[in-house]
Motif scaffolding. Structure first.
Motif, PDB file in Angstrom:
ATOM      1  N   UNK A 337       0.804  -1.230   0.000  1.00 59.59           N
ATOM      2  CA  UNK A 337       0.000   0.000   0.000  1.00 59.59           C
ATOM      3  C   UNK A 337       0.836   1.279   0.000  1.00 59.59           C
ATOM      4  N   UNK A 338       2.176   1.161   0.112  1.00 62.01           N
ATOM      5  CA  UNK A 338       2.980   2.386   0.192  1.00 62.01           C
ATOM      6  C   UNK A 338       2.760   3.282  -1.025  1.00 62.01           C
ATOM      7  N   UNK A 339       2.720   2.692  -2.199  1.00 58.76           N
ATOM      8  CA  UNK A 339       2.514   3.464  -3.425  1.00 58.76           C
ATOM      9  C   UNK A 339       1.199   3.080  -4.105  1.00 58.76           C
ATOM     10  N   UNK A 340       0.222   2.728  -3.303  1.00 55.01           N
ATOM     11  CA  UNK A 340      -1.064   2.319  -3.852  1.00 55.01           C
ATOM     12  C   UNK A 340      -1.726   3.448  -4.635  1.00 55.01           C
ATOM     13  N   UNK A 341      -1.580   4.692  -4.167  1.00 54.16           N
ATOM     14  CA  UNK A 341      -2.169   5.821  -4.879  1.00 54.16           C
ATOM     15  C   UNK A 341      -1.656   5.916  -6.303  1.00 54.16           C
ATOM     16  N   UNK A 342      -0.341   5.715  -6.472  1.00 59.41           N
ATOM     17  CA  UNK A 342       0.251   5.796  -7.803  1.00 59.41           C
ATOM     18  C   UNK A 342      -0.108   4.594  -8.658  1.00 59.41           C
ATOM     19  N   UNK A 343       0.072   3.392  -8.124  1.00 58.95           N
ATOM     20  CA  UNK A 343      -0.121   2.177  -8.915  1.00 58.95           C
ATOM     21  C   UNK A 343      -1.589   1.957  -9.261  1.00 58.95           C
ATOM     22  N   UNK A 344      -2.477   2.229  -8.327  1.00 55.59           N
ATOM     23  CA  UNK A 344      -3.895   2.126  -8.648  1.00 55.59           C
ATOM     24  C   UNK A 344      -4.303   3.264  -9.575  1.00 55.59           C
ATOM     25  N   UNK A 345      -3.637   4.409  -9.459  1.00 55.14           N
ATOM     26  CA  UNK A 345      -3.889   5.504 -10.385  1.00 55.14           C
ATOM     27  C   UNK A 345      -3.567   5.121 -11.819  1.00 55.14           C
ATOM     28  N   UNK A 346      -2.483   4.379 -12.025  1.00 58.41           N
ATOM     29  CA  UNK A 346      -2.143   3.907 -13.368  1.00 58.41           C
ATOM     30  C   UNK A 346      -3.202   2.940 -13.885  1.00 58.41           C
ATOM     31  N   UNK A 347      -3.726   2.105 -12.992  1.00 62.26           N
ATOM     32  CA  UNK A 347      -4.804   1.197 -13.387  1.00 62.26           C
ATOM     33  C   UNK A 347      -6.040   1.983 -13.805  1.00 62.26           C
ATOM     34  N   UNK A 348      -6.338   3.046 -13.076  1.00 57.09           N
ATOM     35  CA  UNK A 348      -7.471   3.893 -13.436  1.00 57.09           C
ATOM     36  C   UNK A 348      -7.245   4.623 -14.758  1.00 57.09           C
ATOM     37  N   UNK A 349      -5.982   4.875 -15.097  1.00 58.21           N
ATOM     38  CA  UNK A 349      -5.690   5.482 -16.399  1.00 58.21           C
ATOM     39  C   UNK A 349      -6.131   4.552 -17.529  1.00 58.21           C
ATOM     40  N   UNK A 350      -5.852   3.263 -17.400  1.00 60.59           N
ATOM     41  CA  UNK A 350      -6.305   2.327 -18.426  1.00 60.59           C
ATOM     42  C   UNK A 350      -7.834   2.283 -18.471  1.00 60.59           C
ATOM     43  N   UNK A 351      -8.459   2.385 -17.310  1.00 56.97           N
ATOM     44  CA  UNK A 351      -9.920   2.461 -17.216  1.00 56.97           C
ATOM     45  C   UNK A 351     -10.441   3.625 -18.042  1.00 56.97           C
ATOM     46  N   UNK A 352      -9.760   4.767 -17.954  1.00 61.26           N
ATOM     47  CA  UNK A 352     -10.261   5.963 -18.606  1.00 61.26           C
ATOM     48  C   UNK A 352      -9.855   6.067 -20.069  1.00 61.26           C
ATOM     49  N   UNK A 353      -8.845   5.319 -20.498  1.00 61.24           N
ATOM     50  CA  UNK A 353      -8.613   5.206 -21.940  1.00 61.24           C
ATOM     51  C   UNK A 353      -9.821   4.510 -22.561  1.00 61.24           C
ATOM     52  N   UNK A 354     -10.288   3.464 -21.886  1.00 57.45           N
ATOM     53  CA  UNK A 354     -11.549   2.847 -22.304  1.00 57.45           C
ATOM     54  C   UNK A 354     -12.697   3.829 -22.215  1.00 57.45           C
ATOM     55  N   UNK A 355     -12.691   4.674 -21.182  1.00 62.11           N
ATOM     56  CA  UNK A 355     -13.738   5.674 -21.022  1.00 62.11           C
ATOM     57  C   UNK A 355     -13.765   6.681 -22.158  1.00 62.11           C
ATOM     58  N   UNK A 356     -12.590   7.120 -22.597  1.00 64.87           N
ATOM     59  CA  UNK A 356     -12.513   8.037 -23.737  1.00 64.87           C
ATOM     60  C   UNK A 356     -13.199   7.433 -24.959  1.00 64.87           C
ATOM     61  N   UNK A 357     -12.878   6.164 -25.245  1.00 64.59           N
ATOM     62  CA  UNK A 357     -13.450   5.505 -26.408  1.00 64.59           C
ATOM     63  C   UNK A 357     -14.954   5.287 -26.250  1.00 64.59           C
ATOM     64  N   UNK A 358     -15.399   4.929 -25.043  1.00 63.06           N
ATOM     65  CA  UNK A 358     -16.818   4.718 -24.819  1.00 63.06           C
ATOM     66  C   UNK A 358     -17.631   5.982 -25.042  1.00 63.06           C
ATOM     67  N   UNK A 359     -17.128   7.114 -24.529  1.00 60.51           N
ATOM     68  CA  UNK A 359     -17.860   8.380 -24.671  1.00 60.51           C
ATOM     69  C   UNK A 359     -17.816   8.891 -26.106  1.00 60.51           C
ATOM     70  N   UNK A 360     -16.629   8.876 -26.716  1.00 62.22           N
ATOM     71  CA  UNK A 360     -16.477   9.473 -28.047  1.00 62.22           C
ATOM     72  C   UNK A 360     -17.101   8.606 -29.140  1.00 62.22           C
TER      73      UNK A 360
END
Length: 405
Positions: A337-360
């Motif tokens: 959990x020391x760098x959970x904010x960063x590593x989970x943030x990167x996972x959320x980035x992949x989530x939102x690349x999908x989000x970009x495509x879903x919205x557009x």
């Protein structure tokens, strides 16, 4: 279900984080209600507005690893305050914009960056570092439920405000409502709430932790599944009101459907938080993604009535953002959990690349084909893929860095 939050400090920390997410996610997940009135007012076209919201989907994800890294290094307080203020600013400036570039600036960049800085990666990371190991799974479910409750509250309220004040007045009201999160930030990050860290967990550094994660096959498979989740959610948040209109139903059906999604996900998030303490998180995720493919198939065959939308929303809502606790749990098990904010943030980035495509792509589909049929088919195919790619994930036992001090 909440037994692990058995101390006053743990409960207050969890509820404060949940309250902040209620505001930032409630504002973000209700933005689709503005698409039609904004288009009528500006004449910019659905495709242009969808592009601005798609940029927002990507920006919301792109800011999360950055915000998570800053929070991991300097603490979450200033990051959360900045996020809330930028979200309020983006909302306040949107009514003044009458061009595609202006909407990209306010909704695509400012509002999305602000809500992202006050979202999952920073909040779950901040809470995890202030809670014992036994409480983290339940806490992530409660925090996630806060975001869902925000959607349940904000969607019908904003719809009423749009009807009463117009979309501009509703957007300005939203800017004021967002500022309600500021007092909760002070509660979350008050001095003395952070648990001591193990030296071993800090020794390798952020750069090493990121490189190690990006070289891990299980971490990349997790990203692939979460990409689909982003595609699915962004498509529906942005275009569900349009789908309702195509079916000849009033706008209130869309707002209440979004509210039902949020309400159902409160139960789903709490249940997911309990499940990850009993079952491997990868199986929890696989079942969630497979259920979405089934629900979309049933929806496509069902008559398009208000009740169909409400039942569809309830079914989808149970897994809507309930994917977050098991996804964060796998990241924490693999890397601590020391760098959970960063590593989970990167996972959320992949989530939102999908989000970009879903919205557009949803906006392009309605312009090109006149309906969303091909988006629904793509959504089902991606959901099946997401269920399958989660199965090979190596779900390690929590490392020593996860152990309570």
């Amino acid at each position: 279900m909440l037994r692990s939050l058995n101390t006053r400090a743990a409960l207050i920390t969890t509820l404060a984080a949940a309250g902040i997410l209620m505001v930032t996610m409630g504002a973000r997940q209700s933005i689709g209600l503005f698409v039609s009135p904004l288009n009528t007012s500006t004449g910019l076209g659905i495709a242009s507005i969808s592009f601005a919201l798609a940029v927002g989907q990507f920006m919301w994800g792109a800011i999360q690893p950055v915000a998570g890294a800053v929070a991991d290094k300097y603490g979450p307080g200033k990051v959360l305050v900045a996020g809330v203020l930028v979200l309020a600013l983006g909302s306040a400036l949107t009514p003044w914009m009458d061009s595609s570039f202006g909407l990209v600036l306010t909704l695509g960049l400012l509002s999305a960056a602000g809500s992202g800085a006050g979202s999952f990666s920073v909040l779950i990371g901040a809470a995890a570092q202030r809670l014992p190991l036994a409480a983290r799974g339940t806490a992530s479910g409660v925090i996630n439920a806060g975001g869902s409750f925000g959607q349940f509250v904000f969607a019908p309220v904003l719809q009423k405000l749009i009807q009463a004040l117009g979309w501009m007045g509703a957007m300005w009201s939203l800017a004021v409502m967002v500022l309600a999160a500021l007092p909760l930030i002070r509660v979350l990050v008050k001095p003395g709430t952070e648990a001591p860290k193990h030296a071993a967990a800090d020794g390798k550094g952020l750069g090493h932790a990121v490189r190690e994660a990006l070289g891990d096959r299980s971490y990349l498979l997790l990203h692939a599944g979460f990409f689909t989740c982003g595609f699915h959610i962004a498509f529906l948040v942005t275009h569900l009101p349009g789908e309702v209109a195509l079916c000849g139903l009033p706008p209130g059906v869309a707002s209440w459907s979004l509210a039902i999604i949020g309400l159902a996900n409160i139960a789903g998030s709490l249940y997911a938080g309990a499940c990850i303490a009993r079952y491997p998180s990868k199986y929890v995720l696989a079942v969630m993604y497979a259920s979405r493919a089934l629900l979309v198939a049933v929806y496509l065959m069902a008559p398009k009535t208000a009740m169909t939308f409400y039942l569809f929303a309830a079914g989808l809502g149970f897994t809507w953002l309930a994917t977050v606790p098991p996804t964060a749990a796998i990241v924490g098990k693999l890397f601590g959990v020391r760098y959970l904010g960063t590593l989970f943030g990167l996972t959320l980035l992949s989530h939102q690349i999908g989000g970009f495509l879903g919205a557009y792509l949803g906006g392009l589909a309605i312009v090109r084909f006149g309906d969303f049929s091909w988006m629904w088919y793509a959504d089902m195919a991606l959901a099946v893929m997401a269920a399958l790619v989660n199965l090979p994930i190596r779900e390690a036992s929590p490392r020593q860095a996860l152990a309570p001090a």
